[in-house]
Scaffold this active site. Structure first.
Site, short mmCIF file in Angstrom:
data_model
loop_
_atom_site.label_atom_id
_atom_site.label_comp_id
_atom_site.label_asym_id
_atom_site.label_seq_id
_atom_site.Cartn_x
_atom_site.Cartn_y
_atom_site.Cartn_z
N ASN A 7 -13.30 147.23 6.47
CA ASN A 7 -14.94 147.48 6.90
C ASN A 7 -15.08 145.98 8.31
O ASN A 7 -15.93 145.91 9.11
CB ASN A 7 -15.80 147.32 6.29
CG ASN A 7 -16.32 148.48 5.77
OD1 ASN A 7 -15.38 149.71 6.24
ND2 ASN A 7 -16.16 148.04 4.79
N TYR A 19 -23.27 140.60 10.08
CA TYR A 19 -21.99 139.78 10.34
C TYR A 19 -22.04 139.40 11.43
O TYR A 19 -20.43 138.69 12.06
CB TYR A 19 -20.85 140.69 9.56
CG TYR A 19 -21.58 141.12 8.83
CD1 TYR A 19 -21.17 140.28 6.84
CD2 TYR A 19 -21.72 142.06 7.68
CE1 TYR A 19 -20.77 140.63 5.63
CE2 TYR A 19 -21.55 142.89 6.84
CZ TYR A 19 -21.04 141.62 5.83
OH TYR A 19 -21.89 142.54 4.66
N HIS A 76 -14.45 141.66 -4.42
CA HIS A 76 -15.37 141.62 -6.42
C HIS A 76 -14.80 143.09 -6.80
O HIS A 76 -15.33 143.26 -7.62
CB HIS A 76 -16.55 141.86 -5.48
CG HIS A 76 -17.24 141.10 -3.89
ND1 HIS A 76 -17.50 139.68 -4.45
CD2 HIS A 76 -18.13 141.78 -3.00
CE1 HIS A 76 -17.71 139.89 -3.30
NE2 HIS A 76 -18.51 140.44 -1.72
N ASP A 83 -3.20 140.27 -8.39
CA ASP A 83 -2.37 140.47 -9.22
C ASP A 83 -0.87 139.84 -8.10
O ASP A 83 0.06 139.74 -8.05
CB ASP A 83 -2.04 140.99 -10.06
CG ASP A 83 -3.07 141.96 -10.77
OD1 ASP A 83 -3.42 140.82 -11.28
OD2 ASP A 83 -2.61 142.43 -11.84
N GLU A 94 -9.18 131.91 0.54
CA GLU A 94 -10.30 132.75 0.34
C GLU A 94 -11.86 132.90 1.39
O GLU A 94 -11.84 131.49 1.17
CB GLU A 94 -10.77 133.31 -0.52
CG GLU A 94 -11.83 133.68 -0.89
CD GLU A 94 -12.50 133.99 -2.33
OE1 GLU A 94 -11.80 134.20 -3.48
OE2 GLU A 94 -13.68 134.94 -2.58
N HIS A 96 -14.61 133.86 3.74
CA HIS A 96 -16.14 135.44 3.74
C HIS A 96 -16.88 134.87 5.07
O HIS A 96 -16.91 133.49 5.38
CB HIS A 96 -16.11 135.45 2.77
CG HIS A 96 -15.44 135.48 1.16
ND1 HIS A 96 -15.58 136.81 1.66
CD2 HIS A 96 -14.88 135.32 0.53
CE1 HIS A 96 -14.85 136.85 0.76
NE2 HIS A 96 -14.36 136.06 -0.17
N LEU A 97 -17.32 135.25 6.40
CA LEU A 97 -18.56 134.60 7.11
C LEU A 97 -19.54 134.95 6.15
O LEU A 97 -20.18 133.74 7.01
CB LEU A 97 -18.37 136.24 7.85
CG LEU A 97 -17.62 137.21 8.35
CD1 LEU A 97 -17.24 138.47 8.62
CD2 LEU A 97 -17.18 136.60 9.69
N SER A 98 -19.89 135.37 5.33
CA SER A 98 -21.46 135.14 4.45
C SER A 98 -20.83 134.35 3.39
O SER A 98 -20.03 134.06 3.11
CB SER A 98 -21.42 136.91 4.19
OG SER A 98 -21.05 137.30 3.20
N ARG A 107 -21.76 139.69 -5.41
CA ARG A 107 -21.17 139.68 -4.38
C ARG A 107 -20.57 138.01 -5.31
O ARG A 107 -19.61 137.49 -4.35
CB ARG A 107 -21.57 139.15 -3.52
CG ARG A 107 -22.31 140.68 -2.48
CD ARG A 107 -21.99 140.88 -1.29
NE ARG A 107 -22.88 142.14 -0.34
CZ ARG A 107 -22.79 142.49 -0.09
NH1 ARG A 107 -21.32 142.73 0.58
NH2 ARG A 107 -23.28 143.84 0.41
O1 CA2 Z 1 -18.94 137.81 4.11
C1 CA2 Z 1 -17.90 138.73 3.79
O2 CA2 Z 1 -16.79 137.94 4.71
C2 CA2 Z 1 -17.26 139.19 2.80
O3 CA2 Z 1 -15.99 139.82 2.65
C3 CA2 Z 1 -18.27 140.35 4.43
C4 CA2 Z 1 -17.27 142.11 3.36
C5 CA2 Z 1 -18.22 142.44 2.30
O4 CA2 Z 1 -18.94 143.08 1.80
C6 CA2 Z 1 -18.06 140.98 1.28
O5 CA2 Z 1 -18.63 140.60 0.14
C7 CA2 Z 1 -18.59 139.18 2.17
C8 CA2 Z 1 -18.67 143.41 4.10
C9 CA2 Z 1 -17.98 143.06 5.73
C10 CA2 Z 1 -18.70 145.03 6.63
O6 CA2 Z 1 -18.14 144.12 7.29
C11 CA2 Z 1 -18.93 144.50 8.85
C12 CA2 Z 1 -19.11 144.57 10.05
C13 CA2 Z 1 -19.60 145.31 10.68
C14 CA2 Z 1 -20.85 146.26 10.74
C15 CA2 Z 1 -20.76 146.35 8.75
C16 CA2 Z 1 -19.80 145.80 8.25
#
Ligand code: CA2
Length: 143
Positions: A7, A19, A76, A83, A94, A96-98, A107
């Protein structure tokens, strides 16, 4: 090797409130510039498929010095990606944006963190740049 999970191709195009407005292409361009200024070259890839990410991690062996990965939701859930990282024996950071630790409970756990040299989260697109700097710092100390 910079890997983006499921995604993340939608970045900047959907859900900007969660995001951000920066697109994946813009993140990759910024990383290429940053890598150049650090004296490194990067390759970037994104996949929505767990097995494809496993293949990309295997392909990094012998071709790349380390892995910068945002595994997305597979963080997650994926023992396979964990592995693969452990199997190729390349240093991985690793990102993550958030800030996954202040979001929903599901999460908070990362299957990847125990096989990564470290985790950076919560700084938006900047997490990637910080992660690249951390990986390069590690490589300079350990190459
Ligand atoms: O914070 C992050 O980088 C995450 O890896 C983003 C994942 C989320 O499942 C993780 O828990 C944290 C989700 C990425 C989804 O990206 C989107 C971007 C725009 C619109 C919809 C989804």
């Amino acid at each position: 090797m910079v890997l983006h999970g499921p995604n993340l191709n939608l970045l900047g195009k959907r859900e900007p409130g969660v995001y951000g407005v920066v697109t994946l292409d813009e993140i990759n361009q910024a990383l290429e510039k940053e890598a150049q200024s650090l004296g490194f070259e990067i390759a970037t890839a994104q996949s929505n498929h767990e097995g494809a990410l496993v293949d990309l991690i295997h392909d990094a062996m012998g071709r790349h010095a380390g892995i910068l990965i945002n595994p997305g939701a597979y963080t997650h859930t994926s023992v396979a990606i964990r592995d693969a990282i452990a199997g190729v024996n390349l240093p991985a950071v690793e990102v993550h944006l958030s800030n996954i630790h202040k979001r929903e409970e599901f999460r908070h756990h990362s299957y990847i963190a125990p096989v990564a040299i470290g985790q950076i989260c919560g700084f938006g697109a900047e997490s990637y740049r910080l992660g690249l700097q951390a990986l390069v710092h590690y490589l300079r100390q350990n190459m």
